[in-house]
Enzyme design. Sequence first.
Site, PDB file in Angstrom:
ATOM      1  N   LYS A  32     -21.688 -10.445 -36.275  1.00 24.14           N
ATOM      2  CA  LYS A  32     -23.131 -10.619 -36.050  1.00 24.14           C
ATOM      3  C   LYS A  32     -23.926  -9.953 -37.174  1.00 24.14           C
ATOM      4  CE  LYS A  32     -23.196  -6.481 -33.193  1.00 24.14           C
ATOM      5  NZ  LYS A  32     -22.944  -5.965 -31.840  1.00 24.14           N
ATOM      6  N   ARG A 126     -27.966  -2.936 -20.377  1.00 23.32           N
ATOM      7  CA  ARG A 126     -28.567  -3.906 -21.299  1.00 23.32           C
ATOM      8  C   ARG A 126     -28.309  -5.284 -20.705  1.00 23.32           C
ATOM      9  NH1 ARG A 126     -26.717  -3.844 -27.596  1.00 23.32           N
ATOM     10  NH2 ARG A 126     -24.879  -4.802 -26.657  1.00 23.32           N
ATOM     11  N   TYR A 240     -43.471   6.449 -58.290  1.00 24.76           N
ATOM     12  CA  TYR A 240     -44.662   6.540 -57.425  1.00 24.76           C
ATOM     13  C   TYR A 240     -44.808   7.929 -56.818  1.00 24.76           C
ATOM     14  CZ  TYR A 240     -44.924   1.379 -57.161  1.00 24.76           C
ATOM     15  OH  TYR A 240     -45.034   0.041 -57.434  1.00 24.76           O
ATOM     16  N   MET A 288     -39.474  -0.903 -54.446  1.00 24.32           N
ATOM     17  CA  MET A 288     -38.981  -2.105 -53.773  1.00 24.32           C
ATOM     18  C   MET A 288     -37.767  -2.712 -54.469  1.00 24.32           C
ATOM     19  SD  MET A 288     -41.065  -5.531 -52.644  1.00 24.32           S
ATOM     20  CE  MET A 288     -42.309  -4.699 -51.696  1.00 24.32           C
TER      21      MET A 288
HETATM   22  C1  PLP Z   1     -21.761  -5.192 -31.741  1.00 23.42           C
HETATM   23  C2  PLP Z   1     -20.895  -5.300 -30.566  1.00 23.42           C
HETATM   24  C3  PLP Z   1     -19.518  -4.994 -30.645  1.00 23.42           C
HETATM   25  C4  PLP Z   1     -18.878  -4.389 -31.875  1.00 23.42           C
HETATM   26  O1  PLP Z   1     -19.072  -3.000 -31.903  1.00 23.42           O
HETATM   27  P1  PLP Z   1     -18.465  -2.074 -33.061  1.00 23.42           P
HETATM   28  O2  PLP Z   1     -18.855  -0.710 -32.679  1.00 23.42           O
HETATM   29  O3  PLP Z   1     -19.123  -2.514 -34.332  1.00 23.42           O
HETATM   30  O4  PLP Z   1     -17.006  -2.298 -33.103  1.00 23.42           O
HETATM   31  C5  PLP Z   1     -18.740  -5.230 -29.533  1.00 23.42           C
HETATM   32  N1  PLP Z   1     -19.280  -5.733 -28.388  1.00 23.42           N
HETATM   33  C6  PLP Z   1     -20.589  -6.022 -28.274  1.00 23.42           C
HETATM   34  C7  PLP Z   1     -21.122  -6.554 -26.988  1.00 23.42           C
HETATM   35  C8  PLP Z   1     -21.444  -5.803 -29.349  1.00 23.42           C
HETATM   36  O5  PLP Z   1     -22.752  -6.061 -29.216  1.00 23.42           O
END
Ligand code: PLP
Length: 343
Positions: A32, A126, A240, A288
Amino acid sequence: MRIVLELLKENIKSNVENIYKKAKKPIIAVVKANAYGMGSVEVSKVLDDSPYVKYFAVACVEEAVELREAKVKKPILVLGGILCQEDVEIITHYDIIPVISSDYQFEMIKDKNIDFHVKIDTGMGRLGLFDLTEDIAFHPNLKGILTHLASPLDKDYSFYQINKFKDILKSLKRKDLEIHLQSSAGLMYELDFTTSVRIGLAIYGEKPYDSFEVPIKPIYRLRAKVISLKAFKKGDKISYGGTYTLQKDAIIGVVSMGYADGIPKPLANKWYFDFNGNKLPIVGAITMDMAMFELPKDVNIKIGDYVDFVNEQNTFSMASKIVKTIPYELMCRIGKRVKRVVV
Ligand SMILES: *Cc1c(COP(=O)(O)O)cnc(C)c1O
Protein backbone atom coordinates in the site's frame (compact mmCIF):
# COMPACT_ATOMS: atom_id res chain seq x y z
CA MET A 1 18.71 11.90 -13.16
CA ARG A 2 18.55 14.48 -10.39
CA ILE A 3 17.27 12.01 -7.80
CA VAL A 4 16.83 8.26 -7.83
CA LEU A 5 15.62 5.59 -5.44
CA GLU A 6 17.58 2.44 -6.14
CA LEU A 7 15.73 -0.70 -5.05
CA LEU A 8 18.07 -3.55 -4.21
CA LYS A 9 16.46 -6.61 -5.75
CA GLU A 10 18.62 -9.13 -3.90
CA ASN A 11 17.68 -7.60 -0.55
CA ILE A 12 13.96 -7.62 -1.38
CA LYS A 13 14.22 -11.30 -2.23
CA SER A 14 16.31 -12.31 0.75
CA ASN A 15 14.08 -10.36 3.16
CA VAL A 16 11.03 -12.18 1.88
CA GLU A 17 12.77 -15.53 2.08
CA ASN A 18 13.90 -14.89 5.67
CA ILE A 19 10.44 -13.70 6.71
CA TYR A 20 9.00 -16.88 5.24
CA LYS A 21 11.51 -19.00 7.14
CA LYS A 22 10.52 -17.30 10.38
CA ALA A 23 6.76 -17.35 9.82
CA LYS A 24 6.72 -20.78 8.16
CA LYS A 25 3.72 -19.68 6.14
CA PRO A 26 3.07 -17.68 2.97
CA ILE A 27 3.34 -13.90 2.93
CA ILE A 28 0.74 -11.34 2.00
CA ALA A 29 3.11 -8.60 0.79
CA VAL A 30 1.70 -5.24 1.84
CA VAL A 31 2.48 -2.74 -0.92
CA LYS A 32 0.00 0.00 0.00
CA ALA A 33 0.93 3.67 -0.30
CA ASN A 34 3.17 2.95 -3.29
CA ALA A 35 4.92 0.18 -1.32
CA TYR A 36 5.69 2.57 1.55
CA GLY A 37 7.08 5.00 -0.99
CA MET A 38 9.42 2.43 -2.53
CA GLY A 39 7.34 1.95 -5.70
CA SER A 40 4.53 -0.58 -5.65
CA VAL A 41 4.83 -1.61 -9.29
CA GLU A 42 8.60 -2.06 -8.99
CA VAL A 43 8.43 -4.04 -5.74
CA SER A 44 5.47 -6.16 -6.87
CA LYS A 45 7.21 -7.03 -10.13
CA VAL A 46 10.22 -8.31 -8.18
CA LEU A 47 7.93 -10.46 -6.01
CA ASP A 48 5.32 -11.56 -8.53
CA ASP A 49 7.09 -14.88 -9.12
CA SER A 50 8.21 -15.39 -5.52
CA PRO A 51 7.19 -18.76 -4.08
CA TYR A 52 6.99 -17.12 -0.64
CA VAL A 53 4.43 -14.47 -1.54
CA LYS A 54 0.83 -15.57 -1.95
CA TYR A 55 -0.99 -12.24 -2.26
CA PHE A 56 -0.29 -8.53 -2.51
CA ALA A 57 -2.26 -6.16 -0.27
CA VAL A 58 -3.01 -2.50 -0.92
CA ALA A 59 -5.16 0.08 0.84
CA CYS A 60 -7.59 1.06 -1.89
CA VAL A 61 -9.02 -0.07 -5.21
CA GLU A 62 -7.01 2.53 -7.17
CA GLU A 63 -3.76 1.03 -5.91
CA ALA A 64 -4.87 -2.45 -6.93
CA VAL A 65 -5.77 -1.25 -10.42
CA GLU A 66 -2.30 0.26 -10.80
CA LEU A 67 -0.78 -3.17 -10.14
CA ARG A 68 -3.15 -4.97 -12.51
CA GLU A 69 -2.43 -2.45 -15.28
CA ALA A 70 1.26 -3.18 -14.75
CA LYS A 71 0.43 -6.88 -15.32
CA VAL A 72 0.97 -8.04 -11.75
CA LYS A 73 -0.51 -11.53 -11.65
CA LYS A 74 -0.86 -12.63 -8.02
CA PRO A 75 -4.14 -12.17 -6.12
CA ILE A 76 -4.54 -8.64 -4.69
CA LEU A 77 -6.32 -7.85 -1.43
CA VAL A 78 -7.71 -4.37 -0.81
CA LEU A 79 -7.43 -3.78 2.94
CA GLY A 80 -9.73 -0.76 2.94
CA GLY A 81 -12.27 -2.60 0.82
CA ILE A 82 -14.80 -0.98 -1.44
CA LEU A 83 -16.09 2.51 -0.86
CA CYS A 84 -18.71 2.91 -3.58
CA GLN A 85 -20.66 1.16 -6.31
CA GLU A 86 -18.05 2.01 -8.91
CA ASP A 87 -15.43 0.11 -6.87
CA VAL A 88 -17.60 -3.00 -7.15
CA GLU A 89 -17.46 -2.87 -10.92
CA ILE A 90 -13.73 -2.23 -10.91
CA ILE A 91 -12.87 -5.14 -8.60
CA THR A 92 -14.97 -7.47 -10.72
CA HIS A 93 -13.28 -6.34 -13.89
CA TYR A 94 -9.74 -6.53 -12.50
CA ASP A 95 -10.21 -9.60 -10.32
CA ILE A 96 -9.42 -7.91 -7.01
CA ILE A 97 -10.35 -9.25 -3.56
CA PRO A 98 -11.89 -6.73 -1.15
CA VAL A 99 -11.61 -6.93 2.61
CA ILE A 100 -15.09 -6.36 3.97
CA SER A 101 -15.25 -4.46 7.25
CA SER A 102 -18.87 -3.40 7.59
CA ASP A 103 -22.42 -4.40 6.74
CA TYR A 104 -22.44 -1.40 4.43
CA GLN A 105 -19.67 -2.98 2.34
CA PHE A 106 -21.14 -6.47 2.55
CA GLU A 107 -24.48 -5.28 1.16
CA MET A 108 -22.72 -3.96 -1.95
CA ILE A 109 -21.15 -7.31 -2.90
CA LYS A 110 -23.23 -10.06 -1.33
CA ASP A 111 -25.21 -10.94 -4.47
CA LYS A 112 -22.40 -10.40 -6.97
CA ASN A 113 -20.32 -13.59 -6.70
CA ILE A 114 -17.24 -11.63 -5.57
CA ASP A 115 -14.72 -13.45 -3.37
CA PHE A 116 -13.85 -11.50 -0.22
CA HIS A 117 -12.09 -11.61 3.12
CA VAL A 118 -13.71 -10.24 6.26
CA LYS A 119 -12.00 -8.15 8.90
CA ILE A 120 -12.73 -8.46 12.61
CA ASP A 121 -12.05 -5.64 15.05
CA THR A 122 -10.65 -7.49 18.07
CA GLY A 123 -9.28 -4.33 19.68
CA MET A 124 -7.58 -2.28 17.02
CA GLY A 125 -10.37 0.26 17.21
CA ARG A 126 -10.39 1.03 13.54
CA LEU A 127 -11.97 -1.04 10.75
CA GLY A 128 -13.69 -4.37 11.17
CA LEU A 129 -16.79 -6.10 12.44
CA PHE A 130 -17.06 -6.95 16.12
CA ASP A 131 -18.91 -10.14 15.27
CA LEU A 132 -19.88 -12.21 12.27
CA THR A 133 -23.47 -12.48 11.17
CA GLU A 134 -24.64 -15.82 9.75
CA ASP A 135 -25.01 -14.13 6.36
CA ILE A 136 -21.31 -13.45 6.20
CA ALA A 137 -20.08 -16.52 8.06
CA PHE A 138 -21.71 -18.96 5.64
CA HIS A 139 -21.36 -16.92 2.48
CA PRO A 140 -19.89 -19.05 -0.32
CA ASN A 141 -17.62 -16.21 -1.45
CA LEU A 142 -16.07 -15.74 1.98
CA LYS A 143 -12.46 -16.87 1.45
CA GLY A 144 -10.56 -15.35 4.33
CA ILE A 145 -10.76 -13.75 7.74
CA LEU A 146 -8.37 -11.36 9.41
CA THR A 147 -7.76 -9.07 12.32
CA HIS A 148 -5.04 -6.53 13.11
CA LEU A 149 -3.00 -6.05 16.27
CA ALA A 150 -3.09 -2.56 17.77
CA SER A 151 0.05 -2.79 19.92
CA PRO A 152 2.04 -5.82 18.78
CA LEU A 153 4.80 -5.13 21.31
CA ASP A 154 2.30 -5.41 24.17
CA LYS A 155 1.98 -9.15 24.83
CA ASP A 156 -1.04 -8.92 27.14
CA TYR A 157 -3.10 -6.80 24.81
CA SER A 158 -2.04 -8.82 21.79
CA PHE A 159 -3.13 -12.08 23.41
CA TYR A 160 -6.39 -10.48 24.42
CA GLN A 161 -6.91 -9.76 20.70
CA ILE A 162 -5.60 -13.14 19.54
CA ASN A 163 -7.92 -14.99 21.93
CA LYS A 164 -10.93 -12.98 20.84
CA PHE A 165 -10.09 -13.83 17.23
CA LYS A 166 -9.72 -17.52 18.10
CA ASP A 167 -13.16 -17.53 19.73
CA ILE A 168 -14.71 -16.15 16.58
CA LEU A 169 -12.89 -18.74 14.46
CA LYS A 170 -14.10 -21.51 16.75
CA SER A 171 -17.72 -20.47 16.43
CA LEU A 172 -17.27 -20.11 12.68
CA LYS A 173 -16.67 -23.84 12.10
CA ARG A 174 -15.12 -23.45 8.66
CA LYS A 175 -11.87 -25.09 7.68
CA ASP A 176 -11.47 -23.56 4.24
CA LEU A 177 -10.52 -19.96 5.04
CA GLU A 178 -7.30 -17.99 4.74
CA ILE A 179 -6.59 -16.74 8.27
CA HIS A 180 -4.21 -13.86 8.88
CA LEU A 181 -3.44 -11.40 11.67
CA GLN A 182 0.31 -10.75 11.97
CA SER A 183 2.09 -7.71 10.58
CA SER A 184 5.90 -7.30 10.78
CA ALA A 185 6.02 -6.78 14.56
CA GLY A 186 3.45 -9.54 15.07
CA LEU A 187 5.98 -12.07 13.74
CA MET A 188 7.25 -12.42 17.32
CA TYR A 189 4.18 -14.54 18.07
CA GLU A 190 4.14 -18.13 16.87
CA LEU A 191 0.56 -18.87 15.94
CA ASP A 192 -0.42 -22.27 14.65
CA PHE A 193 -3.95 -21.41 13.58
CA THR A 194 -3.15 -18.71 10.99
CA THR A 195 -2.42 -19.57 7.36
CA SER A 196 -0.48 -16.49 6.20
CA VAL A 197 1.18 -13.31 7.49
CA ARG A 198 0.61 -9.73 6.30
CA ILE A 199 3.99 -8.05 6.04
CA GLY A 200 4.97 -4.56 4.93
CA LEU A 201 7.82 -2.88 6.79
CA ALA A 202 10.11 -5.90 7.14
CA ILE A 203 10.04 -6.56 3.39
CA TYR A 204 11.55 -3.12 2.91
CA GLY A 205 14.27 -3.98 5.39
CA GLU A 206 13.20 -1.84 8.33
CA LYS A 207 12.94 -3.54 11.70
CA PRO A 208 9.61 -3.06 13.53
CA TYR A 209 11.60 -3.04 16.81
CA ASP A 210 15.32 -3.05 17.62
CA SER A 211 15.71 -6.70 18.62
CA PHE A 212 13.73 -8.01 15.61
CA GLU A 213 14.99 -11.55 15.12
CA VAL A 214 14.54 -11.91 11.33
CA PRO A 215 17.68 -11.04 9.35
CA ILE A 216 16.60 -8.30 6.95
CA LYS A 217 18.43 -5.58 5.04
CA PRO A 218 17.24 -2.19 3.81
CA ILE A 219 16.19 -2.43 0.17
CA TYR A 220 16.74 1.25 -0.66
CA ARG A 221 19.42 3.69 -1.63
CA LEU A 222 17.95 7.15 -2.07
CA ARG A 223 20.49 9.28 -3.86
CA ALA A 224 20.54 12.75 -5.35
CA LYS A 225 22.98 14.68 -7.45
CA VAL A 226 25.36 17.32 -6.19
CA ILE A 227 24.58 20.31 -8.42
CA SER A 228 26.81 23.01 -6.92
CA LEU A 229 30.00 23.27 -4.84
CA LYS A 230 30.99 26.77 -3.77
CA ALA A 231 33.54 28.27 -1.38
CA PHE A 232 31.94 30.41 1.35
CA LYS A 233 33.59 32.59 3.99
CA LYS A 234 33.43 32.35 7.76
CA GLY A 235 30.31 34.23 8.89
CA ASP A 236 28.32 33.58 5.68
CA LYS A 237 24.76 32.35 6.14
CA ILE A 238 23.16 29.39 4.36
CA SER A 239 19.61 29.11 2.97
CA TYR A 240 16.22 30.60 3.97
CA GLY A 241 16.11 32.23 7.34
CA GLY A 242 19.88 32.11 7.76
CA THR A 243 19.65 29.34 10.37
CA TYR A 244 23.26 28.28 9.75
CA THR A 245 26.30 30.55 9.95
CA LEU A 246 29.67 29.25 8.84
CA GLN A 247 32.15 29.00 11.73
CA LYS A 248 35.04 28.88 9.24
CA ASP A 249 35.69 29.17 5.53
CA ALA A 250 34.15 26.10 3.89
CA ILE A 251 32.76 24.56 0.71
CA ILE A 252 28.99 24.27 0.63
CA GLY A 253 27.41 21.71 -1.65
CA VAL A 254 23.87 21.85 -3.03
CA VAL A 255 22.03 18.55 -3.46
CA SER A 256 19.01 18.19 -5.74
CA MET A 257 16.73 16.82 -3.08
CA GLY A 258 14.27 18.89 -1.08
CA TYR A 259 11.25 18.39 1.09
CA ALA A 260 9.12 17.84 -2.02
CA ASP A 261 11.23 14.73 -2.60
CA GLY A 262 10.71 13.49 0.94
CA ILE A 263 13.50 14.88 3.09
CA PRO A 264 11.73 16.18 6.21
CA LYS A 265 12.33 19.85 6.88
CA PRO A 266 12.98 19.24 10.62
CA LEU A 267 16.13 17.27 9.69
CA ALA A 268 17.89 20.56 8.83
CA ASN A 269 21.17 20.80 10.75
CA LYS A 270 20.50 17.28 12.20
CA TRP A 271 21.17 14.72 9.46
CA TYR A 272 23.76 14.21 6.75
CA PHE A 273 24.25 12.92 3.25
CA ASP A 274 26.43 9.84 2.92
CA PHE A 275 29.14 9.91 0.28
CA ASN A 276 31.05 6.62 0.17
CA GLY A 277 30.95 6.37 3.94
CA ASN A 278 31.73 10.07 4.54
CA LYS A 279 29.06 12.01 6.39
CA LEU A 280 28.28 15.40 4.85
CA PRO A 281 26.22 17.34 7.43
CA ILE A 282 23.08 19.04 6.14
CA VAL A 283 23.27 22.75 6.97
CA GLY A 284 20.69 25.50 6.70
CA ALA A 285 16.99 25.18 5.98
CA ILE A 286 15.93 22.38 3.65
CA THR A 287 14.11 23.89 0.69
CA MET A 288 11.49 22.43 -1.63
CA ASP A 289 13.90 21.13 -4.23
CA MET A 290 17.35 21.38 -2.67
CA ALA A 291 19.33 20.86 0.51
CA MET A 292 22.85 22.03 1.41
CA PHE A 293 25.79 20.34 3.12
CA GLU A 294 29.08 21.59 4.49
CA LEU A 295 31.95 19.66 2.97
CA PRO A 296 34.34 18.21 5.54
CA LYS A 297 38.06 18.55 4.80
CA ASP A 298 39.63 15.66 2.85
CA VAL A 299 36.44 14.53 1.13
CA ASN A 300 36.88 14.46 -2.60
CA ILE A 301 33.60 15.17 -4.32
CA LYS A 302 32.68 16.88 -7.55
CA ILE A 303 29.59 18.29 -9.19
CA GLY A 304 27.57 15.44 -10.70
CA ASP A 305 28.43 12.94 -7.96
CA TYR A 306 25.56 11.32 -6.10
CA VAL A 307 25.12 11.42 -2.33
CA ASP A 308 22.76 9.20 -0.33
CA PHE A 309 20.02 10.57 1.89
CA VAL A 310 19.44 7.02 3.19
CA ASN A 311 20.98 3.66 2.35
CA GLU A 312 21.77 0.30 3.94
CA GLN A 313 23.91 1.90 6.67
CA ASN A 314 22.01 5.16 7.16
CA THR A 315 18.43 4.10 7.49
CA PHE A 316 14.96 5.59 7.59
CA SER A 317 14.68 4.30 11.17
CA MET A 318 17.69 6.33 12.22
CA ALA A 319 16.44 9.49 10.53
CA SER A 320 12.92 8.99 11.84
CA LYS A 321 14.07 8.90 15.47
CA ILE A 322 15.62 12.34 15.09
CA VAL A 323 12.36 13.87 13.90
CA LYS A 324 10.31 11.83 16.40
CA THR A 325 8.31 9.80 13.94
CA ILE A 326 8.33 6.25 12.57
CA PRO A 327 10.17 5.00 9.48
CA TYR A 328 6.82 4.31 7.79
CA GLU A 329 6.04 8.02 7.62
CA LEU A 330 9.38 9.09 6.19
CA MET A 331 9.28 6.31 3.62
CA CYS A 332 5.79 7.25 2.43
CA ARG A 333 6.91 10.81 1.94
CA ILE A 334 9.32 10.00 -0.88
CA GLY A 335 8.04 12.23 -3.63
CA LYS A 336 6.68 11.65 -7.08
CA ARG A 337 9.73 13.16 -8.80
CA VAL A 338 11.98 10.45 -7.40
CA LYS A 339 12.70 7.86 -10.08
CA ARG A 340 12.44 4.28 -8.74
CA VAL A 341 14.92 1.89 -10.33
CA VAL A 342 15.41 -1.79 -9.50
CA VAL A 343 19.11 -2.67 -9.35
C1 PLP B 1 -0.16 -1.73 6.85
C2 PLP B 1 -0.78 -2.96 7.35
C3 PLP B 1 -0.01 -4.14 7.54
C4 PLP B 1 1.50 -4.17 7.40
O1 PLP B 1 2.11 -3.71 8.57
P1 PLP B 1 3.70 -3.68 8.74
O2 PLP B 1 3.91 -3.19 10.12
O3 PLP B 1 4.21 -2.71 7.72
O4 PLP B 1 4.22 -5.04 8.50
C5 PLP B 1 -0.67 -5.29 7.90
N1 PLP B 1 -2.02 -5.30 8.08
C6 PLP B 1 -2.78 -4.20 7.92
C7 PLP B 1 -4.25 -4.27 8.15
C8 PLP B 1 -2.19 -2.99 7.56
O5 PLP B 1 -2.94 -1.89 7.44
